[in-house]
Design a protein around this motif. Structure first.
Motif, PDB file in Angstrom:
ATOM      1  N   LEU A  69       0.863  -1.171   0.000  1.00  0.00           N
ATOM      2  CA  LEU A  69       0.000   0.000   0.000  1.00  0.00           C
ATOM      3  C   LEU A  69       0.901   1.223   0.000  1.00  0.00           C
ATOM      4  O   LEU A  69       1.765   1.379   0.869  1.00  0.00           O
ATOM      5  N   THR A  70       0.718   2.088  -0.959  1.00  0.00           N
ATOM      6  CA  THR A  70       1.512   3.313  -1.050  1.00  0.00           C
ATOM      7  C   THR A  70       0.580   4.504  -1.240  1.00  0.00           C
ATOM      8  O   THR A  70      -0.628   4.344  -1.490  1.00  0.00           O
ATOM      9  N   ASP A  71       1.133   5.691  -1.099  1.00  0.00           N
ATOM     10  CA  ASP A  71       0.371   6.923  -1.271  1.00  0.00           C
ATOM     11  C   ASP A  71      -0.851   6.926  -0.362  1.00  0.00           C
ATOM     12  O   ASP A  71      -1.973   7.240  -0.778  1.00  0.00           O
ATOM     13  N   VAL A  72      -0.636   6.526   0.902  1.00  0.00           N
ATOM     14  CA  VAL A  72      -1.731   6.465   1.862  1.00  0.00           C
ATOM     15  C   VAL A  72      -1.632   7.639   2.825  1.00  0.00           C
ATOM     16  O   VAL A  72      -0.547   8.080   3.184  1.00  0.00           O
ATOM     17  N   ALA A  73      -2.788   8.147   3.235  1.00  0.00           N
ATOM     18  CA  ALA A  73      -2.831   9.297   4.133  1.00  0.00           C
ATOM     19  C   ALA A  73      -2.888   8.841   5.587  1.00  0.00           C
ATOM     20  O   ALA A  73      -3.328   7.736   5.904  1.00  0.00           O
ATOM     21  N   GLU A  74      -2.425   9.720   6.468  1.00  0.00           N
ATOM     22  CA  GLU A  74      -2.549   9.529   7.915  1.00  0.00           C
ATOM     23  C   GLU A  74      -1.943   8.222   8.393  1.00  0.00           C
ATOM     24  O   GLU A  74      -2.431   7.584   9.322  1.00  0.00           O
ATOM     25  N   CYS A  75      -0.868   7.792   7.776  1.00  0.00           N
ATOM     26  CA  CYS A  75      -0.222   6.549   8.182  1.00  0.00           C
ATOM     27  C   CYS A  75       0.925   6.870   9.144  1.00  0.00           C
ATOM     28  O   CYS A  75       1.728   7.767   8.874  1.00  0.00           O
ATOM     29  N   PRO A  76       1.038   6.163  10.275  1.00  0.00           N
ATOM     30  CA  PRO A  76       2.140   6.413  11.198  1.00  0.00           C
ATOM     31  C   PRO A  76       3.481   6.031  10.579  1.00  0.00           C
ATOM     32  O   PRO A  76       3.549   5.257   9.629  1.00  0.00           O
ATOM     33  N   LEU A  77       4.544   6.567  11.146  1.00  0.00           N
ATOM     34  CA  LEU A  77       5.886   6.245  10.680  1.00  0.00           C
ATOM     35  C   LEU A  77       6.309   4.863  11.181  1.00  0.00           C
ATOM     36  O   LEU A  77       5.819   4.394  12.214  1.00  0.00           O
ATOM     37  N   PRO A  78       7.195   4.193  10.485  1.00  0.00           N
ATOM     38  CA  PRO A  78       7.624   2.841  10.895  1.00  0.00           C
ATOM     39  C   PRO A  78       8.140   2.776  12.323  1.00  0.00           C
ATOM     40  O   PRO A  78       7.972   1.762  13.003  1.00  0.00           O
ATOM     41  N   CYS A  79       8.778   3.876  12.805  1.00  0.00           N
ATOM     42  CA  CYS A  79       9.343   3.841  14.155  1.00  0.00           C
ATOM     43  C   CYS A  79       8.277   3.719  15.236  1.00  0.00           C
ATOM     44  O   CYS A  79       8.585   3.474  16.404  1.00  0.00           O
ATOM     45  N   ALA A  80       7.007   3.900  14.867  1.00  0.00           N
ATOM     46  CA  ALA A  80       5.937   3.786  15.851  1.00  0.00           C
ATOM     47  C   ALA A  80       5.754   2.344  16.331  1.00  0.00           C
ATOM     48  O   ALA A  80       5.131   2.113  17.370  1.00  0.00           O
ATOM     49  N   PHE A  81       6.289   1.386  15.578  1.00  0.00           N
ATOM     50  CA  PHE A  81       6.127  -0.025  15.919  1.00  0.00           C
ATOM     51  C   PHE A  81       7.495  -0.707  15.915  1.00  0.00           C
ATOM     52  O   PHE A  81       8.397  -0.312  15.172  1.00  0.00           O
ATOM     53  N   THR A  82       7.623  -1.727  16.729  1.00  0.00           N
ATOM     54  CA  THR A  82       8.854  -2.509  16.766  1.00  0.00           C
ATOM     55  C   THR A  82       9.120  -3.126  15.402  1.00  0.00           C
ATOM     56  O   THR A  82       8.291  -3.867  14.868  1.00  0.00           O
ATOM     57  N   ALA A  83      10.269  -2.794  14.826  1.00  0.00           N
ATOM     58  CA  ALA A  83      10.656  -3.278  13.495  1.00  0.00           C
ATOM     59  C   ALA A  83       9.620  -2.915  12.424  1.00  0.00           C
ATOM     60  O   ALA A  83       9.571  -3.539  11.358  1.00  0.00           O
ATOM     61  N   GLY A  84       8.793  -1.924  12.712  1.00  0.00           N
ATOM     62  CA  GLY A  84       7.775  -1.507  11.758  1.00  0.00           C
ATOM     63  C   GLY A  84       6.632  -2.482  11.615  1.00  0.00           C
ATOM     64  O   GLY A  84       5.780  -2.318  10.729  1.00  0.00           O
ATOM     65  N   GLU A  85       6.559  -3.500  12.486  1.00  0.00           N
ATOM     66  CA  GLU A  85       5.526  -4.534  12.354  1.00  0.00           C
ATOM     67  C   GLU A  85       4.273  -4.140  13.125  1.00  0.00           C
ATOM     68  O   GLU A  85       4.338  -3.723  14.284  1.00  0.00           O
ATOM     69  N   CYS A  86       3.142  -4.284  12.472  1.00  0.00           N
ATOM     70  CA  CYS A  86       1.866  -3.905  13.081  1.00  0.00           C
ATOM     71  C   CYS A  86       0.749  -4.731  12.448  1.00  0.00           C
ATOM     72  O   CYS A  86       1.000  -5.607  11.627  1.00  0.00           O
ATOM     73  N   ASP A  87      -0.469  -4.444  12.843  1.00  0.00           N
ATOM     74  CA  ASP A  87      -1.657  -5.006  12.194  1.00  0.00           C
ATOM     75  C   ASP A  87      -2.388  -3.869  11.494  1.00  0.00           C
ATOM     76  O   ASP A  87      -2.513  -2.764  12.045  1.00  0.00           O
ATOM     77  N   VAL A  88      -2.877  -4.140  10.303  1.00  0.00           N
ATOM     78  CA  VAL A  88      -3.617  -3.160   9.522  1.00  0.00           C
ATOM     79  C   VAL A  88      -5.066  -3.627   9.392  1.00  0.00           C
ATOM     80  O   VAL A  88      -5.332  -4.810   9.156  1.00  0.00           O
ATOM     81  N   LEU A  89      -5.993  -2.683   9.576  1.00  0.00           N
ATOM     82  CA  LEU A  89      -7.405  -2.990   9.380  1.00  0.00           C
ATOM     83  C   LEU A  89      -7.738  -2.887   7.898  1.00  0.00           C
ATOM     84  O   LEU A  89      -7.526  -1.845   7.274  1.00  0.00           O
ATOM     85  N   LEU A  90      -8.244  -3.979   7.326  1.00  0.00           N
ATOM     86  CA  LEU A  90      -8.694  -3.982   5.940  1.00  0.00           C
ATOM     87  C   LEU A  90     -10.203  -4.208   5.923  1.00  0.00           C
ATOM     88  O   LEU A  90     -10.693  -5.276   6.299  1.00  0.00           O
ATOM     89  N   ARG A  91     -10.937  -3.174   5.525  1.00  0.00           N
ATOM     90  CA  ARG A  91     -12.377  -3.286   5.398  1.00  0.00           C
ATOM     91  C   ARG A  91     -12.726  -4.040   4.108  1.00  0.00           C
ATOM     92  O   ARG A  91     -11.909  -4.140   3.188  1.00  0.00           O
ATOM     93  N   ALA A  92     -13.968  -4.522   4.066  1.00  0.00           N
ATOM     94  CA  ALA A  92     -14.422  -5.224   2.861  1.00  0.00           C
ATOM     95  C   ALA A  92     -14.417  -4.307   1.647  1.00  0.00           C
ATOM     96  O   ALA A  92     -14.245  -4.768   0.516  1.00  0.00           O
ATOM     97  N   ASP A  93     -14.587  -2.993   1.861  1.00  0.00           N
ATOM     98  CA  ASP A  93     -14.563  -2.082   0.717  1.00  0.00           C
ATOM     99  C   ASP A  93     -13.152  -1.618   0.374  1.00  0.00           C
ATOM    100  O   ASP A  93     -12.969  -0.815  -0.546  1.00  0.00           O
ATOM    101  N   ASP A  94     -12.153  -2.106   1.103  1.00  0.00           N
ATOM    102  CA  ASP A  94     -10.752  -1.850   0.747  1.00  0.00           C
ATOM    103  C   ASP A  94     -10.225  -2.879  -0.253  1.00  0.00           C
ATOM    104  O   ASP A  94      -9.152  -2.694  -0.830  1.00  0.00           O
ATOM    105  N   ILE A  95     -10.941  -3.992  -0.408  1.00  0.00           N
ATOM    106  CA  ILE A  95     -10.494  -5.093  -1.275  1.00  0.00           C
ATOM    107  C   ILE A  95     -11.345  -5.118  -2.536  1.00  0.00           C
ATOM    108  O   ILE A  95     -12.577  -5.208  -2.480  1.00  0.00           O
ATOM    109  N   VAL A  96     -10.680  -5.041  -3.693  1.00  0.00           N
ATOM    110  CA  VAL A  96     -11.363  -4.967  -4.977  1.00  0.00           C
ATOM    111  C   VAL A  96     -11.142  -6.258  -5.768  1.00  0.00           C
ATOM    112  O   VAL A  96     -10.011  -6.754  -5.860  1.00  0.00           O
ATOM    113  N   HIS A  97     -12.210  -6.810  -6.314  1.00  0.00           N
ATOM    114  CA  HIS A  97     -12.113  -7.985  -7.174  1.00  0.00           C
ATOM    115  C   HIS A  97     -11.554  -7.563  -8.531  1.00  0.00           C
ATOM    116  O   HIS A  97     -12.105  -6.707  -9.216  1.00  0.00           O
TER     117      HIS A  97
END
Length: 386
Positions: free
Chosen positions: A263-291
């Protein structure tokens, strides 16, 4: 704020934990607020405390600036000028529609009663049914009579406790929109309890999500859906999943790597340093996924639910992770079929991977806020460097 609830607690002696715990929110005059959450989350107890039907053990409730409930103050329910609408309507079967509505106006002159009854029946669209009896009306019409009766004495606050729960799903959402219009026309401040998200979205100016006695977020519907403050809100509102992701910075741009692609060109995304090794969980809504049949990422259809204009597909990736997708109904694929998908995410909602999936307890700061706070600190440090 017209209604102000501050650090409210309601505790029953026979229960280990409070039914309502440190809840704070405000409601402006003329606003419609909604409390939503699973059964037993404390929303009805909170509504009853506002009505004066439950004793407060800590905190306070202010109505029009005056304290009506606290550990030491309890204004009687009948002195609060509060109207209530219940899920069972509580209409008098032996009285006509107009007499049901007139019931709370006995202290007024007869001519004033008649004028007020006509006025509120006009609001709810039942002026032509004034002489009819409850058993001659549909469920939706009975609910509007109950609303008219509650509005007739001009309460300063109206409380509605799951008023549409006895109606079918389609009628509930339609009636919720009608009731919102009526409340706005009457300029009535209202607090509404429901477990139905579509009802909440249809009627509420502001919505509070509750779990286990705690209020996780008090916001408008758009913000609840797109910027959930806690993992519980993200999980409870809408359809979506949490998927592992890694954040990294490339040429001053944040790149989010997930199983469905980068995912690129995304708004309001925290910087990698906010998480250990940049690893986190991302919420993906059903309308975020396109067939997309041409997409390189493929997923197997595990479940599908027909919604008329669309299917809600539950999909399993080759990595074993699951995602959900809204797909137009003319794309009628079979269970077990593999289809192409891609992510279209305008802004990324992240959570610490350390937080449990079923996160019901509030952190001292929501998971997303941990990330935002750390990112802001890092950004300030970068700005301070020459």
């Amino acid at each position: 704020m017209f209604l102000n609830v501050a650090q409210l607690q309601v505790r029953y002696p026979d229960r280990a934990r409070p039914s309502v715990d440190a809840v704070s929110f405000g409601l402006r005059a003329g606003e419609v607020g909604v409390l939503i959450g699973p059964s037993g989350c404390g929303k009805t107890t909170l509504l009853r405390a506002v009505a004066g039907l439950e004793r407060v053990t800590a905190g306070e409730i202010r109505l029009a600036g005056a304290v009506v409930s606290s550990a030491s103050v309890r204004v009687p329910p009948e002195s609060r000028r509060i109207g209530m609408v219940f899920q069972d309507y509580a209409l008098f079967p032996h009285l006509s529609v107009q007499d049901n509505v007139r019931f709370g106006l006995h202290h007024q002159a007869r001519s004033d009663q008649q004028r007020r009854v006509r006025e509120v029946l006009d609001w709810v669209g039942l002026a032509s049914s004034a002489q009819r009896y409850p058993h001659e009306l549909s469920g939706g019409q009975q609910q509007r009579v109950a609303l008219a009766r509650a509005l007739a004495p001009a309460p300063q606050l109206l409380l509605l406790d799951e008023p549409f729960s006895n109606l079918d799903v389609e009628l509930r959402e339609r009636l919720a929109l009608e009731v919102r219009g009526i409340l706005k026309a009457a300029n009535t401040t209202a607090l509404f309890v429901t477990h139905d998200q579509m009802e909440a979205f249809a009627i509420g100016d502001v919505i509070g999500v509750m779990s286990e006695g705690r209020l996780h977020q008090w916001d408008d519907a758009y913000t609840l859906y797109h910027r959930p403050a806690t993992r519980f809100v993200a999980d409870f509102i809408g359809h979506g999943v949490f998927t592992p992701a890694t954040l990294r910075e490339v040429n001053n741009q944040i790149v989010v790597s997930t199983a469905v692609g980068e995912l690129t060109d995304v708004a309001e995304c925290p910087l990698p340093c906010a998480f250990t090794a940049g690893e986190c969980d991302v919420l993906l809504r059903a309308d975020d996924i396109v067939h997309d049949d041409d997409a390189p990422v493929k997923a197997e259809i595990l479940r599908k639910s027909f919604r008329g204009s669309e299917f809600l597909y539950t999909l399993r990736l080759k990595t074993g992770e699951t995602v959900m997708a809204h797909v137009p109904s003319h794309h009628d694929h079979t269970l077990g079929e593999w289809i192409g998908i891609r992510a279209e995410v305008d802004h990324v909602v992240t959570f610490n991977r350390a937080c449990p999936v079923n996160h019901h307890e509030l952190c001292s700061m929501p998971c997303a806020a941990h990330a935002t706070s750390a990112a802001q600190e890092h950004l300030l440090q970068r700005q301070e460097k020459p």
